[in-house]
Scaffold this motif. Structure first.
Motif, short mmCIF file in Angstrom:
data_model
loop_
_atom_site.label_atom_id
_atom_site.label_comp_id
_atom_site.label_asym_id
_atom_site.label_seq_id
_atom_site.Cartn_x
_atom_site.Cartn_y
_atom_site.Cartn_z
N ILE A 37 0.84 -1.21 0.00
CA ILE A 37 0.00 0.00 0.00
C ILE A 37 0.87 1.25 0.00
O ILE A 37 0.60 2.21 -0.72
CB ILE A 37 -0.97 0.00 1.20
N LYS A 38 1.94 1.23 0.77
CA LYS A 38 2.85 2.38 0.79
C LYS A 38 3.46 2.60 -0.59
O LYS A 38 3.57 3.73 -1.05
CB LYS A 38 3.96 2.15 1.83
N THR A 39 3.85 1.50 -1.25
CA THR A 39 4.42 1.60 -2.59
C THR A 39 3.39 2.14 -3.58
O THR A 39 3.71 3.00 -4.41
CB THR A 39 4.93 0.21 -3.05
N ALA A 40 2.15 1.64 -3.48
CA ALA A 40 1.09 2.12 -4.39
C ALA A 40 0.82 3.61 -4.16
O ALA A 40 0.63 4.36 -5.13
CB ALA A 40 -0.18 1.30 -4.17
N ARG A 41 0.82 4.04 -2.91
CA ARG A 41 0.59 5.45 -2.61
C ARG A 41 1.74 6.30 -3.17
O ARG A 41 1.51 7.33 -3.81
CB ARG A 41 0.49 5.68 -1.10
N THR A 42 2.97 5.84 -2.95
CA THR A 42 4.13 6.57 -3.44
C THR A 42 4.11 6.68 -4.97
O THR A 42 4.38 7.74 -5.53
CB THR A 42 5.43 5.87 -2.98
N ARG A 43 3.76 5.58 -5.62
CA ARG A 43 3.69 5.57 -7.09
C ARG A 43 2.63 6.55 -7.57
O ARG A 43 2.84 7.32 -8.51
CB ARG A 43 3.38 4.17 -7.61
N THR A 44 1.46 6.53 -6.94
CA THR A 44 0.38 7.44 -7.33
C THR A 44 0.80 8.89 -7.14
O THR A 44 0.58 9.73 -8.02
CB THR A 44 -0.89 7.14 -6.49
N GLU A 45 1.43 9.18 -6.02
CA GLU A 45 1.88 10.55 -5.76
C GLU A 45 2.94 10.99 -6.77
O GLU A 45 2.92 12.14 -7.23
CB GLU A 45 2.42 10.67 -4.33
N ALA A 46 3.84 10.07 -7.13
CA ALA A 46 4.88 10.40 -8.11
C ALA A 46 4.26 10.68 -9.47
O ALA A 46 4.66 11.63 -10.17
CB ALA A 46 5.89 9.26 -8.21
N LEU A 47 3.26 9.86 -9.86
CA LEU A 47 2.58 10.09 -11.14
C LEU A 47 1.82 11.41 -11.13
O LEU A 47 1.82 12.13 -12.14
CB LEU A 47 1.62 8.93 -11.45
N GLU A 48 1.19 11.74 -10.01
CA GLU A 48 0.48 13.02 -9.91
C GLU A 48 1.45 14.19 -10.10
O GLU A 48 1.17 15.13 -10.84
CB GLU A 48 -0.21 13.15 -8.54
N LYS A 49 2.58 14.09 -9.43
CA LYS A 49 3.58 15.16 -9.52
C LYS A 49 4.09 15.29 -10.96
O LYS A 49 4.18 16.39 -11.50
CB LYS A 49 4.73 14.87 -8.57
N GLU A 50 4.43 14.15 -11.57
CA GLU A 50 4.95 14.19 -12.94
C GLU A 50 3.89 14.73 -13.90
O GLU A 50 4.20 15.53 -14.80
CB GLU A 50 5.40 12.79 -13.38
N GLN A 51 2.63 14.31 -13.71
CA GLN A 51 1.56 14.80 -14.58
C GLN A 51 1.41 16.31 -14.45
O GLN A 51 1.25 17.02 -15.43
CB GLN A 51 0.24 14.10 -14.26
N GLN A 52 1.48 16.82 -13.23
CA GLN A 52 1.37 18.27 -13.00
C GLN A 52 2.52 19.02 -13.67
O GLN A 52 2.32 20.08 -14.26
CB GLN A 52 1.32 18.57 -11.51
N GLU A 53 3.73 18.44 -13.59
CA GLU A 53 4.89 19.08 -14.22
C GLU A 53 4.71 19.16 -15.74
O GLU A 53 4.97 20.21 -16.33
CB GLU A 53 6.16 18.31 -13.88
N TRP A 54 4.29 18.06 -16.34
CA TRP A 54 4.10 18.06 -17.79
C TRP A 54 2.94 18.98 -18.20
O TRP A 54 3.01 19.65 -19.24
CB TRP A 54 3.87 16.64 -18.31
N HIS A 55 1.89 19.01 -17.40
CA HIS A 55 0.78 19.91 -17.70
C HIS A 55 1.24 21.36 -17.62
O HIS A 55 0.87 22.19 -18.47
CB HIS A 55 -0.37 19.65 -16.70
N SER A 56 2.07 21.66 -16.64
CA SER A 56 2.63 23.00 -16.50
C SER A 56 3.50 23.35 -17.70
O SER A 56 3.44 24.47 -18.23
CB SER A 56 3.43 23.09 -15.20
N ARG A 57 4.32 22.39 -18.14
CA ARG A 57 5.16 22.63 -19.33
C ARG A 57 4.29 22.92 -20.55
O ARG A 57 4.61 23.79 -21.36
CB ARG A 57 6.01 21.40 -19.63
N GLN A 58 3.21 22.17 -20.68
CA GLN A 58 2.32 22.37 -21.82
C GLN A 58 1.71 23.76 -21.78
O GLN A 58 1.69 24.46 -22.80
CB GLN A 58 1.22 21.31 -21.81
N LYS A 59 1.22 24.17 -20.62
CA LYS A 59 0.60 25.50 -20.51
C LYS A 59 1.62 26.61 -20.78
O LYS A 59 1.31 27.59 -21.46
CB LYS A 59 -0.02 25.68 -19.11
N THR A 60 2.83 26.42 -20.27
CA THR A 60 3.88 27.41 -20.51
C THR A 60 4.19 27.51 -22.00
O THR A 60 4.32 28.62 -22.55
CB THR A 60 5.16 27.03 -19.72
N ALA A 61 4.28 26.36 -22.66
CA ALA A 61 4.55 26.35 -24.11
C ALA A 61 3.41 27.03 -24.87
O ALA A 61 3.66 27.79 -25.82
CB ALA A 61 4.76 24.91 -24.59
#
Length: 183
Positions: A37-61
């Motif tokens: 469960i800890k691993t699944a939570r960490t993975r989900t949080e990492a994906l959320e962070k990465e998705q937000q970063e890429w979304h931010s890059r897209q908006k900036t572009a």
């Protein structure tokens, strides 16, 4: 002969108490959130962070492209509007427009890549969230069952302890000391 029967009963109680203690120790470790469960939570949080970063890059572009389009339009208006008559200035303005268009093309490509990566991550994130939620629900269900079992075992332990105390009071003290020594 009665003392031997009491010692046998005491031994049965002690064996049961040991079993209850071992199970309570097991339950204590099971009542902690699992590594899965800890691993699944960490993975989900990492994906959320990465998705937000890429979304931010897209908006900036997208904002950069919009800014470049406005600069290109302004330069084209100056070029076509007849405000610039000097051939060198016209040539420099034309070169500037071409450079801005190349830059726009590059940034649009980056924007599309960011959009595609964001969409890919959104799919992965949806799956990760579903898996995490399923694991969390299963864990919660098992936790309530384990908590109930723990409560029952604690009550049983207290009952056995009282039973043992009552039994030891009726035994010969020397015999009890010898039993404790051997046990």
């Amino acid at each position: 002969m009665a003392d031997i029967a009491k010692l046998f009963e005491l031994q049965k109680i002690d064996i049961t108490v040991n079993k209850v203690r071992r199970r309570l120790t097991q339950l204590k470790s099971l009542l902690v959130e699992s590594d899965e469960i800890k691993t699944a939570r960490t993975r989900t949080e990492a994906l959320e962070k990465e998705q937000q970063e890429w979304h931010s890059r897209q908006k900036t572009a997208e904002l950069e492209v919009e800014s470049l389009i406005n600069r290109i339009k302004e330069s084209e208006n100056r070029l076509m509007g007849g405000q610039v008559r000097n051939p060198k200035e016209l040539e420099a303005l034309q070169s500037s427009i071409e450079a801005l268009q190349r830059q726009q093309s590059t940034i649009e490509t980056l924007s599309v890549e960011a959009l595609l990566r964001t969409e890919e991550l959104t799919g992965q994130l949806t799956n990760a969230r579903q898996q995490f939620q399923t694991m969390q629900q299963a864990w919660s269900t098992s936790q309530s069952e384990l908590t109930e079992e723990e409560a029952k075992l604690k009550r049983a332990y207290l009952h056995l302890k009282k039973q043992r105390e009552g039994l030891t009071e009726t035994l010969d003290k020397a015999l009890l000391q010898q039993y404790e020594y051997l046990h």
